[in-house]
Write an enzyme that holds these catalytic residues in place. Structure first.
Site, PDB file in Angstrom:
ATOM      1  N   VAL A  32       1.136  -1.367  -0.404  1.00 32.23           N
ATOM      2  CA  VAL A  32       0.023   0.704  -0.210  1.00 32.23           C
ATOM      3  C   VAL A  32       0.924   1.249  -0.108  1.00 32.23           C
ATOM      4  CG1 VAL A  32      -1.610   1.501   1.907  1.00 32.23           C
ATOM      5  CG2 VAL A  32      -2.132  -1.233   0.864  1.00 32.23           C
ATOM      6  N   CYS A  33      -0.037   2.218  -0.283  1.00 31.59           N
ATOM      7  CA  CYS A  33       1.188   3.315  -0.738  1.00 31.59           C
ATOM      8  C   CYS A  33       0.022   4.195  -0.120  1.00 31.59           C
ATOM      9  CB  CYS A  33       1.127   4.386  -2.340  1.00 31.59           C
ATOM     10  SG  CYS A  33       2.168   5.962  -2.826  1.00 31.59           S
ATOM     11  N   LEU A  34       0.753   4.587   1.104  1.00 32.03           N
ATOM     12  CA  LEU A  34       0.331   5.200   2.038  1.00 32.03           C
ATOM     13  C   LEU A  34       0.649   7.341   2.118  1.00 32.03           C
ATOM     14  CD1 LEU A  34       1.043   3.187   5.004  1.00 32.03           C
ATOM     15  CD2 LEU A  34      -0.434   3.595   4.302  1.00 32.03           C
TER      16      LEU A  34
END
Length: 200
Positions: A151-153
């Site tokens: 996941v790209c936070l």
């Protein structure tokens, strides 16, 4: 127009020092960045999650076991709070070493529940640096994700973690990292017909 002269050392000394957010005092934590990154409900929820006190990583032997106890205590508190507010949205557990975690997470959109595998591995630099949250089944379905389903936070998450280490743990990462990501990405994926197979 007169000639330009370089600033003297004395003039440099007179410039005000750049102010940085202070380290949070024991038992408290600080949001040094924009509050609009998280909604009010998320902020209220994360403030109810117990802060951790043991600074230990996977290579720290018995001290790591003390850290794990705190992690599970915080997670139990978070899950209990979610259930009390009818907002239960994940299950998670670890292996015996406490380094490999797996479970399920789900998001309800227009009364339909979309459920996904959830996994992450605790790095040796934890808790100074956070772990990478993985939803492997969504790999390649959104630009807000790295290869392997990581996941790209938000750009605000890691600086916030750094300011509050070692007090943040797994529960804080799920609350401030994964939950907002699901809320932002799942409706878009549904509209594009990318995750119909995950509807329950």
């Amino acid at each position: 127009r007169g000639p330009a002269f370089p600033a003297s050392r004395d003039s440099a000394r007179l410039r005000p020092a750049r102010q940085f957010p202070p380290r949070p005092p024991p038992g408290r934590w600080v949001f040094p960045f924009a509050m609009e990154t998280w909604d009010g409900t998320t902020l209220a929820t994360v403030r109810r999650i117990p802060l951790l006190t043991v600074k230990a990583g996977p290579r720290d032997g018995d001290v790591w076991l003390s850290r794990l106890k705190e992690e599970y205590t915080a997670l139990i508190g978070y899950v209990t709070s979610n259930k009390a507010n009818d907002n239960d949205w994940f299950t998670i557990g670890s292996d015996k070493t406490g380094t490999k975690w797996s479970g399920k997470c789900w998001y309800v959109h227009e009364l339909i529940r979309y459920e996904f595998d959830l996994a992450f591995e605790i790095p040796i630099t934890y808790p100074t640096t956070p772990f990478e949250i993985e939803l492997p089944e969504l790999d390649g379905k959104t630009a807000k994700m790295y290869r392997g389903g990581k996941v790209c936070l938000t750009i605000h998450f890691k600086p916030l973690w750094a300011k509050n280490a070692p007090h943040f743990g797994v529960a804080h990462a799920l609350c401030l990292g994964l939950a907002p990501w699901l809320a932002a990405e799942i409706p878009s994926l549904v509209e594009r017909g990318m995750i119909d197979a995950f509807a329950k």
